[in-house]
Design an enzyme around this catalytic site. Structure first.
Site, PDB file in Angstrom:
ATOM      1  N   LYS A   1     -95.966 161.104  89.657  1.00 57.52           N
ATOM      2  CA  LYS A   1     -96.908 161.377  90.744  1.00 57.52           C
ATOM      3  C   LYS A   1     -96.649 162.796  91.227  1.00 57.52           C
ATOM      4  CE  LYS A   1     -99.938 159.000  93.292  1.00 57.52           C
ATOM      5  NZ  LYS A   1    -100.883 157.984  92.877  1.00 57.52           N
TER       6      LYS A   1
ATOM      7  N   VAL B   1    -113.741 151.216  96.105  1.00 58.30           N
ATOM      8  CA  VAL B   1    -113.356 149.976  95.427  1.00 58.30           C
ATOM      9  C   VAL B   1    -114.000 148.768  96.122  1.00 58.30           C
ATOM     10  CG1 VAL B   1    -111.440 148.477  94.751  1.00 58.30           C
ATOM     11  CG2 VAL B   1    -111.150 150.959  94.666  1.00 58.30           C
TER      12      VAL B   1
ATOM     13  N   GLY C   1    -112.266 147.041 104.207  1.00 55.15           N
ATOM     14  CA  GLY C   1    -112.426 148.374 103.604  1.00 55.15           C
ATOM     15  C   GLY C   1    -113.467 148.322 102.502  1.00 55.15           C
ATOM     16  N   VAL C   2    -114.626 148.918 102.770  1.00 53.53           N
ATOM     17  CA  VAL C   2    -115.682 148.903 101.745  1.00 53.53           C
ATOM     18  C   VAL C   2    -115.971 150.333 101.284  1.00 53.53           C
ATOM     19  CG1 VAL C   2    -116.715 146.669 102.211  1.00 53.53           C
ATOM     20  CG2 VAL C   2    -117.403 148.630 103.603  1.00 53.53           C
ATOM     21  N   GLY C   3    -114.906 150.989 100.813  1.00 53.65           N
ATOM     22  CA  GLY C   3    -115.039 152.322 100.225  1.00 53.65           C
ATOM     23  C   GLY C   3    -115.391 152.177  98.760  1.00 53.65           C
TER      24      GLY C   3
HETATM   25  P1  NAD Z   1    -111.831 154.803  99.906  1.00 56.30           P
HETATM   26  O1  NAD Z   1    -111.248 155.879 100.736  1.00 56.30           O
HETATM   27  O2  NAD Z   1    -113.079 155.069  99.131  1.00 56.30           O
HETATM   28  O3  NAD Z   1    -112.108 153.516 100.810  1.00 56.30           O
HETATM   29  C1  NAD Z   1    -111.260 153.061 101.796  1.00 56.30           C
HETATM   30  C2  NAD Z   1    -112.139 152.475 102.894  1.00 56.30           C
HETATM   31  O4  NAD Z   1    -111.300 151.904 103.869  1.00 56.30           O
HETATM   32  C3  NAD Z   1    -113.007 153.519 103.582  1.00 56.30           C
HETATM   33  O5  NAD Z   1    -114.339 153.070 103.629  1.00 56.30           O
HETATM   34  C4  NAD Z   1    -112.400 153.623 104.979  1.00 56.30           C
HETATM   35  O6  NAD Z   1    -113.371 153.914 105.976  1.00 56.30           O
HETATM   36  C5  NAD Z   1    -111.822 152.234 105.146  1.00 56.30           C
HETATM   37  N1  NAD Z   1    -110.762 152.125 106.126  1.00 56.30           N
HETATM   38  C6  NAD Z   1    -109.764 152.997 106.402  1.00 56.30           C
HETATM   39  N2  NAD Z   1    -108.981 152.509 107.370  1.00 56.30           N
HETATM   40  C7  NAD Z   1    -109.469 151.285 107.695  1.00 56.30           C
HETATM   41  C8  NAD Z   1    -109.100 150.272 108.605  1.00 56.30           C
HETATM   42  N3  NAD Z   1    -108.057 150.428 109.422  1.00 56.30           N
HETATM   43  N4  NAD Z   1    -109.836 149.134 108.637  1.00 56.30           N
HETATM   44  C9  NAD Z   1    -110.913 148.982 107.842  1.00 56.30           C
HETATM   45  N5  NAD Z   1    -111.313 149.908 106.966  1.00 56.30           N
HETATM   46  C10 NAD Z   1    -110.608 151.039 106.898  1.00 56.30           C
HETATM   47  O7  NAD Z   1    -110.663 154.300  98.938  1.00 56.30           O
HETATM   48  P2  NAD Z   1    -110.811 153.429  97.633  1.00 56.30           P
HETATM   49  O8  NAD Z   1    -110.822 154.331  96.460  1.00 56.30           O
HETATM   50  O9  NAD Z   1    -111.898 152.424  97.817  1.00 56.30           O
HETATM   51  O10 NAD Z   1    -109.394 152.686  97.620  1.00 56.30           O
HETATM   52  C11 NAD Z   1    -109.141 151.585  98.472  1.00 56.30           C
HETATM   53  C12 NAD Z   1    -107.679 151.207  98.385  1.00 56.30           C
HETATM   54  O11 NAD Z   1    -107.362 150.863  97.040  1.00 56.30           O
HETATM   55  C13 NAD Z   1    -106.722 152.339  98.759  1.00 56.30           C
HETATM   56  O12 NAD Z   1    -105.592 151.765  99.372  1.00 56.30           O
HETATM   57  C14 NAD Z   1    -106.331 152.936  97.416  1.00 56.30           C
HETATM   58  O13 NAD Z   1    -105.060 153.539  97.457  1.00 56.30           O
HETATM   59  C15 NAD Z   1    -106.305 151.698  96.548  1.00 56.30           C
HETATM   60  N6  NAD Z   1    -106.550 151.985  95.135  1.00 56.30           N
HETATM   61  C16 NAD Z   1    -107.692 152.583  94.737  1.00 56.30           C
HETATM   62  C17 NAD Z   1    -107.908 152.832  93.385  1.00 56.30           C
HETATM   63  C18 NAD Z   1    -109.186 153.465  92.900  1.00 56.30           C
HETATM   64  O14 NAD Z   1    -109.455 153.430  91.700  1.00 56.30           O
HETATM   65  N7  NAD Z   1    -110.017 154.046  93.772  1.00 56.30           N
HETATM   66  C19 NAD Z   1    -106.943 152.461  92.442  1.00 56.30           C
HETATM   67  C20 NAD Z   1    -105.766 151.807  92.880  1.00 56.30           C
HETATM   68  C21 NAD Z   1    -105.593 151.587  94.234  1.00 56.30           C
END
Ligand code: NAD
Length: 366
Positions: free
Chosen positions: A91, A195, A191-193
């Site tokens: 990392k 993923v 969390g609806v980002g």
């Molecule tokens: P993202 O930033 O697109 O989405 C995260 C979402 O969580 C955002 O919509 C944000 O507004 C919301 N959020 C933040 N704090 C919050 C809270 N306190 N309560 C509710 N919602 C909250 O990230 P992502 O890419 O969707 O990843 C989500 C998680 O999965 C992260 O922890 C990331 O490390 C993990 N992850 C992602 C991937 C990937 O391929 N993107 C791979 C492995 C792990």
């Protein structure tokens, strides 16, 4: 050694820490002209080159940056190993403000540092790094993944992460309910980002009753409208009367405060480091008869995606077929946990370590 012990380990000094965590190499990179300050941590290369994203963050201290990169790189070793990938764990962190410091020269300088490791470390996107940043890094090194599809890359890994999480959730259902159908199950997605929103799609398709929450009101409203799912207040997430809780926002949401509130019987989500304390909280979940799907196992879809990009001849179907294997690995972990009377996270780490040890023996020249 568990992550919670990192603080103690730090008192052991830098080399003491590396010895105890098992790191092979840590590289400190500094460039005066661009202001670049970065740390690249290579945890273990037994299975292959250390692949892991670059995170840019305005760390409160250099110690915080070091702690983060050591913890994250170690996690990558386990994630790659348990996913059957021929990759080690690494990392990188860049210290600073991603909004103001990321110039072309800054990113290319970082790329040059990555290149100097001759492929022992391969970088990818992480927090505050975008595909366009990877393009600049790629100008100085080939040891980079997460490139856009137009450049032969795998594009956004999030849909694959969501799929793997869904598969892991189904395996957990099989363990907990005897069937892996999610039809009619009440599922809370926090969390609806990138993923979370894709995960919701899979769940809706399977006729689950989905609840969503996010700090972004805009995102929840848009998704609720699109899929007819129910919005939930952030404060009510943990106490919701649901079957499954899917943390897809941030880490450490499973802790002393939240566990007593939980009514679910499964926790399966994509967030990294969900258990605040891997040992204590892992066992607290067993006491409450909650099946916990190890985070680094079921969120490995993104890594599987970039691994396939690294192998060349990227093929989306092959990637999803690989992510499907998460189901069987979950079942293996659940069986081991039950047999050994350990928690699922510990069992997953054991499966990962056993593979590293076995393949390490194969690779020793005879
Ligand atoms: P993202 O930033 O697109 O989405 C995260 C979402 O969580 C955002 O919509 C944000 O507004 C919301 N959020 C933040 N704090 C919050 C809270 N306190 N309560 C509710 N919602 C909250 O990230 P992502 O890419 O969707 O990843 C989500 C998680 O999965 C992260 O922890 C990331 O490390 C993990 N992850 C992602 C991937 C990937 O391929 N993107 C791979 C492995 C792990």
């Amino acid at each position: 050694m568990e992550i919670k012990e990192l603080a103690k380990v730090e008192q052991a000094g830098l080399f003491g820490t590396l010895t105890q965590l098992g790191h092979e190499q840590v590289v400190f990179c500094y460039d005066e002209a661009t202001g670049l300050k970065s740390i690249i941590a290579i945890h273990n290369t037994t299975l292959g080159p250390a692949l892991g994203g670059t995170r840019m963050w305005n760390y409160a201290s250099e110690q915080d940056a070091l702690t983060d990169v050591l913890r994250l790189s170690r996690g990558m070793t386990f994630k790659a190993a348990i996913s059957g990938l021929n990759l080690g764990g690494g990392k990188a962190v860049i210290i600073g403000d991603a909004r103001t410091m990321k110039t072309e020269a800054f990113l290319r300088r970082f790329g040059k540092f990555v290149n100097s490791l001759n492929g022992k470390y391969i970088t990818a996107e992480d927090v505050n790094m975008k595909t366009s940043d990877m393009e600049y890094i790629h100008m100085e090194t080939n040891h980079v993944t997460g490139l856009p599809e137009s450049m032969g890359g795998g594009g956004d890994p999030s849909p694959v992460t969501a799929y793997g999480t869904y598969v892991g959730m189904k395996a957990s259902a099989k363990k907990q309910y005897g069937t892996d159908s999610l039809n009619g199950k009440r599922i809370m997605v926090q969390g609806v980002g990138q993923v979370g929103m894709h995960l919701v799609e899979y769940l809706v398709k399977e006729n689950a009753k989905v609840f969503i929450s996010d700090i972004s009101e805009e995102k929840v409203k848009a998704l609720a409208k699109k899929h007819g799912v129910t919005m939930v207040n952030q404060d009510d997430v943990y106490s919701m009367d649901v079957d499954i809780y899917a943390p897809c926002a941030l880490g450490a949401t499973i802790n002393d405060d939240t566990i007593p509130q939980l009514k679910c019987s499964i926790i399966a989500g994509a967030a990294n480091n969900q258990l605040k304390d891997e040992v204590k909280h892992g066992y607290m979940l067993i006491d409450r008869s909650i099946t916990y799907a190890p985070d680094f196992l079921i969120n490995a879809g993104g890594l599987i995606n970039v691994y396939n990009e690294y192998l060349g001849n990227y093929n989306r179907e092959r990637v999803f077929a690989h992510a499907d294997k998460i189901y069987d690995t979950c079942m293996k972990v659940f069986r081991l946990a039950e047999k050994e009377k350990i928690n699922n996270q510990e069992a997953a780490i054991r499966v990962a370590e056993e593979r590293i040890e076995a393949i390490g023996r194969v690779r020793i020249p005879r």
